[in-house]
Motif scaffolding. Structure first.
Motif, mmCIF file in Angstrom:
data_model
loop_
_atom_site.group_PDB
_atom_site.id
_atom_site.type_symbol
_atom_site.label_atom_id
_atom_site.label_comp_id
_atom_site.label_asym_id
_atom_site.label_seq_id
_atom_site.Cartn_x
_atom_site.Cartn_y
_atom_site.Cartn_z
ATOM 1 N N ASP A 203 1.467 -1.183 2.817
ATOM 2 C CA ASP A 203 1.082 -0.232 3.861
ATOM 3 C C ASP A 203 1.834 -0.478 5.164
ATOM 4 O O ASP A 203 1.945 0.427 5.997
ATOM 5 C CB ASP A 203 -0.432 -0.318 4.110
ATOM 6 N N LEU A 204 2.359 -1.693 5.352
ATOM 7 C CA LEU A 204 3.113 -2.002 6.564
ATOM 8 C C LEU A 204 4.371 -1.143 6.663
ATOM 9 O O LEU A 204 4.875 -0.884 7.764
ATOM 10 C CB LEU A 204 3.476 -3.493 6.578
ATOM 11 N N GLY B 38 8.739 -1.779 -2.613
ATOM 12 C CA GLY B 38 8.744 -0.478 -3.271
ATOM 13 C C GLY B 38 9.651 -0.385 -4.471
ATOM 14 O O GLY B 38 9.812 0.700 -5.045
ATOM 15 N N LEU B 39 10.275 -1.499 -4.872
ATOM 16 C CA LEU B 39 11.112 -1.492 -6.073
ATOM 17 C C LEU B 39 10.280 -1.120 -7.301
ATOM 18 O O LEU B 39 9.069 -1.347 -7.336
ATOM 19 C CB LEU B 39 11.750 -2.869 -6.269
ATOM 20 N N TYR C 72 4.544 10.914 -4.756
ATOM 21 C CA TYR C 72 4.144 10.119 -5.924
ATOM 22 C C TYR C 72 5.029 8.897 -6.111
ATOM 23 O O TYR C 72 4.595 7.899 -6.674
ATOM 24 C CB TYR C 72 4.134 10.988 -7.181
ATOM 25 N N THR C 73 6.269 8.953 -5.682
ATOM 26 C CA THR C 73 7.119 7.768 -5.758
ATOM 27 C C THR C 73 6.974 6.898 -4.514
ATOM 28 O O THR C 73 7.260 5.703 -4.557
ATOM 29 C CB THR C 73 8.597 8.167 -5.930
ATOM 30 N N ARG C 74 6.509 7.515 -3.407
ATOM 31 C CA ARG C 74 6.270 6.725 -2.207
ATOM 32 C C ARG C 74 5.061 5.817 -2.375
ATOM 33 O O ARG C 74 4.979 4.744 -1.777
ATOM 34 C CB ARG C 74 6.062 7.655 -1.009
ATOM 35 N N LEU C 75 4.118 6.238 -3.183
ATOM 36 C CA LEU C 75 2.911 5.437 -3.420
ATOM 37 C C LEU C 75 3.249 4.099 -4.065
ATOM 38 O O LEU C 75 4.218 3.981 -4.818
ATOM 39 C CB LEU C 75 1.963 6.192 -4.363
#
Length: 818
Positions: A155-156, A276-277, A447-450
C-alpha cells in the motif's frame, strides 16, 4: 556451516573454476545464486573427480585437516567411516541410519545406570518433538511478520496513513467515520502521493504523479531486494523448493538453510512481493520454514550430527511452511509427502502434522489479515454445483494443463538462455528491467495494480449484497417471475463487461510476466501467480456460463435445475477451480493441491469439481512432458536428483553403465596389505576420485571393502600425529590381522576401522532397472560391480543420471552439472 562462511569459501574454492573466473555480478548467475560445477565437486562422482589434483588431501570443508580436531575424533566412533560431508556432496543414507541406530543402542544401554542417564534418554526421545515445535513457532511468527509487512509496503506504493504510519490502507480507514459504502477505501486519514506532493486528489496531474510514485517505489523495493540477495545471501533468491527437494534427497548445499539466508530471505521476500512483481510468497515460505528447522536442529545432537535425521526435521518444516502459506495444515503435510520429501517414515508424518498445527496456531494468533482467517482469500460458497458444470470445470482443467506445459517450456528456455547470454551476467539489471516493465504496464489496469493475493480474493468472492466491485455490477431484473434466492442470476451490466476486458488483458499480462519473473534473483514463488492466472480464466468462464444460463434457461442442460430467477451459477467457484487447475498444471501436484484448496474454502461439497479439474490438468500437462516446474529446474541446474516418479523402462545391464569403460584407465584400487602410506598418499594426490575399492590383491581382484578418500586423509593425518613410528614407508593394513613384517620395518598402520566392510554390490548382469531402484530407495552414492566375486567396476549416481539422459536421447553434457 553458515551462509557467510559458504560465501567466502564456496564461491572461491579452487575446484570451482567457473566461479573463480566470474565477476562480482556473475555470482548470482546460476542455480540459486552460485555456479555449481558438479563435474569437479559432487561427491558421488567417484571416478570423474571430486577434489582437485595436487591438493595433497587438504580438506576444503573447513580448512586443513590439522586445524580440525573434531574430525580426528571421528575415528573413535563405533561405526567405521563416520564423518561429516563436504559441500555439494551426497550423504550416505545407509551409513547415517547405522550411526543413528548405534547411538540409540548406546543411550538405551546406559539409561538404567543413573538418573542423569535416564534424563538424557528422555531428552533424546523428546528432542524430535521439541525441534518441530520450535520450527512451527518460528515459521508461524515469521509468516505473520511477512504478511503484515508485505501488506503495508504494497500500500506504500499508493499512499500513506498520516494518522498512523504503520497502518496499511484498509487499517487506516477502519476507525474513520467519514467513509461511504460505495467508497469504503477512501478516508481523510489516507493520503495518496499526489495529494501529499501536488495537493490534487483527482485529475490528470494526480494520476501522473501517482503513476510516477508507483513506479518509483516498485523499482526501489526491487533494487533493494536484489542488492541484499547479491551482497549478503545469494542462496536467498528463487523459490527454494527445487533445492529443498534436492537437499531432502541427500544432497548437501552448505549455507542454503543458514541464518543469513533466513534473515535475508525474510526481508527480501517482503520487498519482492511489495514491488508488484508477478510472484508469490508461498514457495519461499517453505524455504524460510526449512531454514528454521535446520537452525533449530543444531540445538539437538541427535539431529545436528546426523544428516539423515536432520532431513526428517526438514520434511516437517516444509509442511509447516505450506501450513502458514495457505492456512492448510493437512495440505501442508500432504505437500511434504507428495512433493518434496524423499524419505518419509511414519514418525515424520506425525511430527509434520504437529509442526503444521503449531505453525497454523501461531499464525492464527497473530491474525495478520484482521479477518480471523489464516489467508487473505478465504471464501465460503453456499450454492451447490450441478452435474452439467463438470464440463466447464474439466475445460478449466484442460486450460490449466496447457498453461502448465507452456509455462514450464517457456520458463526453462528463458532460464537456459539467461545462463548462456551476456544478459544473464547482470542479475541486478534484469530485476530492475522486469520490475520497471511490470510497474509501467500494471498501474493502468486496476486488476494488475492490485496485490496478487487481493486479486485472487476478489475473483474468488461471490457477489453478495455488500459487494461494490465492478465484477458485481449486474442489472437488477425486477420482472423475474420467481425469486428463489436473495441474489438470483442477473444480466451483466456495463461494469461486468468492462471488468471482463480488463481481466483478459490482465490474463495476458500475467502469463507473459510470470514466465520472465520466475527465476530472477529475488525470492519468487510460483503458487500465487499460477493461481491468479487460473482464477482470472475461471472467473471469465464462470460469468460466461452464468449469462448463458440466464439468457437460455429453457435449454435442456439448464431446464431441469436452473429456474428463472434462481441463483444457479457461482462465478467465484469457477475462479477457485481454475486456480487449482493452473497450479496443478505447473507443479503436477494432485492430492495435496485438492486438500489445500479445500482447506482454503472450507467447502467439502466442492471436492469433486476440484478433483476433476486437477486430474485433467495433470493428464493434459503430462501429455506434453511428465516433469513439473520444480523437477525441470532441478534438471536445469544439474542437481544429482533421482526422481522417484520417473520410470526407467530400458533393458540395459549394469555392465553397460559401470566404469571404467574399455577406453578408460583401470579402476584405482587399494590392496588389503601390500601398500605403504606413501603409496596411498601418492594415489590420493594423483587422482581425483572420492573413494577407492579395497581388494585382496591385484591378482585375485577379490573385493574386501570400500574406503572413502576423506576418511583415508583423516586417518593418515591422525596417525602421523598420535602414533609414533608412522612414516611414508609404513605398511597400511586393512585386514583384521597384520601380516608378518621384517624386524627392521617401520610400524604398520591399521586402517580397518575406516573400511566399509559391506559396500553395496551388484553383478555385471543385473538389469539397470533394478540398479536404479536400489539407488532411489536406499539413497546410495555408489555401487560396486562384481563378476564371480571379482571386482569389475563402479556405478555412481551421476553415471545413472548420464545413462538415463542418453536413453532419453539427450546429451548428458547439456543437462548435467550446469
Amino acid at each position: 556451516m553458515e551462509s557467510e562462511q559458504l560465501f567466502h569459501r564456496g564461491y572461491y574454492r579452487n575446484s570451482y573454476n567457473s566461479i573463480t573466473s566470474a565477476s562480482s555480478d556473475e555470482e548470482l548467475l546460476d542455480g540459486t545464486g552460485v555456479i555449481m560445477d558438479f563435474q569437479t565437486s559432487e561427491d558421488d562422482n567417484l571416478l570423474d573427480g571430486d577434489a582437485s589434483i595436487g591438493t595433497h588431501y587438504t580438506m576444503t570443508n573447513g580448512g586443513n585437516i590439522n586445524s580440525s580436531t573434531h574430525l580426528l575424533d571421528l575415528l573413535d566412533e563405533p561405526i567405521p567411516g563416520v564423518g561429516t560431508y563436504d559441500d555439494f556432496h551426497t550423504i550416505d543414507w545407509v551409513r547415517e541410519k547405522c550411526k543413528d541406530r548405534e547411538r540409540h543402542r548406546r543411550i538405551n544401554s546406559k539409561k538404567k545406570e543413573s538418573a542423569w542417564e535416564m534424563t538424557k534418554s528422555l531428552y533424546d526421545a523428546w528432542s524430535g518433538w521439541l525441534v518441530v515445535t520450535l520450527t512451527g513457532l518460528a515459521s508461524g511468527a515469521l509468516a505473520g511478520l511477512i504478511d503484515i509487512a508485505a501488506d503495508w509496503m504494497t500500500d506504500l506504493k499508493e499512499g500513506i496513513c498520516l494518522s498512523a504510519l504503520w497502518f496499511n490502507h484498509e487499517q487506516c480507514c477502519w476507525g474513520s467515520n467519514e467513509t461511504t459504502f460505495e467508497e469504503r477505501d477512501k478516508c481523510p486519514q489516507w493520503k495518496t502521493w499526489a495529494e501529499l506532493i501536488i495537493g490534487q486528489a483527482e485529475g490528470p496531474g494526480s494520476y501522473i504523479m501517482n503513476y510516477i510514485m508507483y513506479i518509483f517505489w516498485a523499482l526501489s523495493f526491487a533494487f533493494l531486494a536484489v542488492s541484499l540477495v547479491k551482497v549478503f545471501a545469494p542462496y536467498a533468491c528463487g523459490s527454494g523448493i527445487p533445492e529443498i527437494k534436492t537437499i531432502l534427497s541427500g544432497f548437501i548445499i552448505r549455507g542454503y538453510l543458514g541464518k543469513w539466508t533466513l534473515m535475508i530471505k525474510t526481508i527480501t521476500l517482503v520487498l519482492a512481493v511489495a514491488s508488484g512483481l508477478s510472484l508469490g510468497k508461498e514457495g519461499p515460505l517453505v524455504h524460510v520454514a526449512c531454514c528454521c528447522g535446520n537452525i533449530f536442529s543444531y540445538l539437538f545432537p541427535k539431529y545436528s550430527t546426523n544428516e539423515a535425521k536432520k532431513r526428517e526435521v526438514l520434511s516437517a518444516a516444509s509442511a509447516a511452511g505450506v501450513s502458514v502459506a495457505f492456512g492448510a495444515p493437512i495440505g501442508g503435510v500432504l505437500f511434504s509427502l507428495e512433493e518434496v520429501s524423499y524419505y518419509f517414515p511414519l514418525k515424520t508424518l506425525w511430527r509434520s502434522f504437529f509442526a503444521a498445527l503449531v505453525a497454523a496456531f501461531v499464525l492464527r494468533s497473530i491474525n495478520p489479515f484482521g479477518n480471523s482467517r489464516l489467508v487473505l482469500f478465504y471464501v465460503e460458497y453456499h450454492t451447490p454445483w450441478y452435474l452439467f458444470e463438470l464440463l466447464p470445470f474439466i475445460l478449466l482443467g484442460v486450460f490449466g494443463g496447457l498453461w502448465g506445459a507452456f509455462f514450464i517450456r517457456a520458463n526453462i528456455a528463458w532460464c537456459r538462455r539467461r545462463k548462456s547470454t551476456k544478459f544473464g551476467k547482470y542479475p541486478v539489471l534484469e530485476v530492475i528491467i522486469v520490475a520497471a516493465i511490470t510497474a509501467v504496464i500494471a498501474f493502468p489496469n486496476p486488476y494488475t495494480r492490485l496485490n496478487t493475493s487481493e486479486l485472487i480474493k476478489e475473483l474468488f468472492t461471490d457477489c453478495g449484497p455488500l459487494e461494490s466491485s465492478s465484477l458485481c455490477d449486474y442489472r437488477n431484473d425486477m420482472n423475474a417471475s420467481k425469486i428463489v434466492d436473495d441474489i438470483p442470476d442477473r444480466p451483466a451490466g456495463t461494469g461486468v463487461y468492462s471488468a471482463i476486458w480488463q481481466l483478459c488483458l490482465a490474463l495476458i499480462f500475467k502469463i507473459i510476466m510470470t514466465v520472465f519473473t520466475f527465476g530472477i534473483k529475488v525470492p519468487s514463488g510460483l503458487f500465487i501467480p499460477s493461481m491468479a492466472i487460473g482464477a482470472i480464466a475461471g472467473r471469465i468462464v464462470g460469468i460466461a456460463v452464468e449469462q448463458l444460463a440466464y439468457y437460455h434457461h429453457d435449454w435442456f442442460i439448464f431446464k431441469e435445475w436452473c429456474e428463472v430467477g434462481a441463483d444457479c451459477i457461482t462465478p467465484g467457484l469457477y475462479a477457485m477451480v481454475g486456480a487449482a487447475a493452473c497450479l496443478g498444471g505447473v507443479t503436477r501436484m494432485t492430492v495435496s493441491l485438492v486438500v489445500i484448496v479445500f482447506e482454503l474454502t472450507g467447502g467439502l461439497e466442492y471436492i469433486v469439481p476440484l478433483m476433476a479439474a486437477v486430474m485433467t490438468s495433470k493428464w493434459v500437462g503430462d501429455a506434453f512432458g511428465r516433469e513439473g516446474i520444480y523437477e525441470a529446474h532441478i534438471r536445469l541446474n544439474g542437481y544429482p536428483f533421482l526422481d522417484a516418479k520417473e520410470e526407467f523402462t530400458h533393458t540395459t545391464l549394469a555392465a553397460d553403465v559401470m566404469r571404467p569403460r574399455r577406453s578408460d584407465p583401470p579402476l584405482a584400487v587399494l590392496t588389503q596389505d601390500n601398500m605403504t602410506v606413501e603409496d596411498i598418499e601418492n594415489l590420493i594426490n594423483e587422482t581425483s576420485y572420492n573413494g577407492f575399492p579395497v581388494i585382496m590383491s591385484k591378482e585375485s581382484q577379490r573385493l574386501v571393502g570400500f574406503a572413502l578418500r576423506r576418511d583415508l586423509t583423516i586417518a593418515i593425518e591422525s596417525a602421523r600425529k598420535k602414533q609414533e613410528g608412522i612414516v611414508g614407508s609404513s605398511r597400511v593394513c586393512f585386514a583384521q590381522h597384520t601380516p608378518s613384517l621384517p624386524a627392521e620395518s617401520p610400524r604398520p598402520l591399521k586402517l580397518r576401522s575406516i573400511l566399509d566392510m559391506s559396500p553395496f554390490t551388484v553383478t555385471d548382469h543385473t538389469p539397470m532397472e533394478i540398479v536404479v531402484d536400489i539407488f532411489r530407495k536406499l539413497g546410495l552414492r555408489q555401487c560396486l560391480v562384481t563378476h564371480n566375486g571379482r571386482l569389475l567396476g563402479i556405478i555412481t549416481k551421476k553415471d545413472i543420471l548420464r545413462h538415463m539422459a542418453q536413453t532419453a536421447n539427450q546429451d548428458p553434457a547439456s543437462i548435467m552439472f550446469n
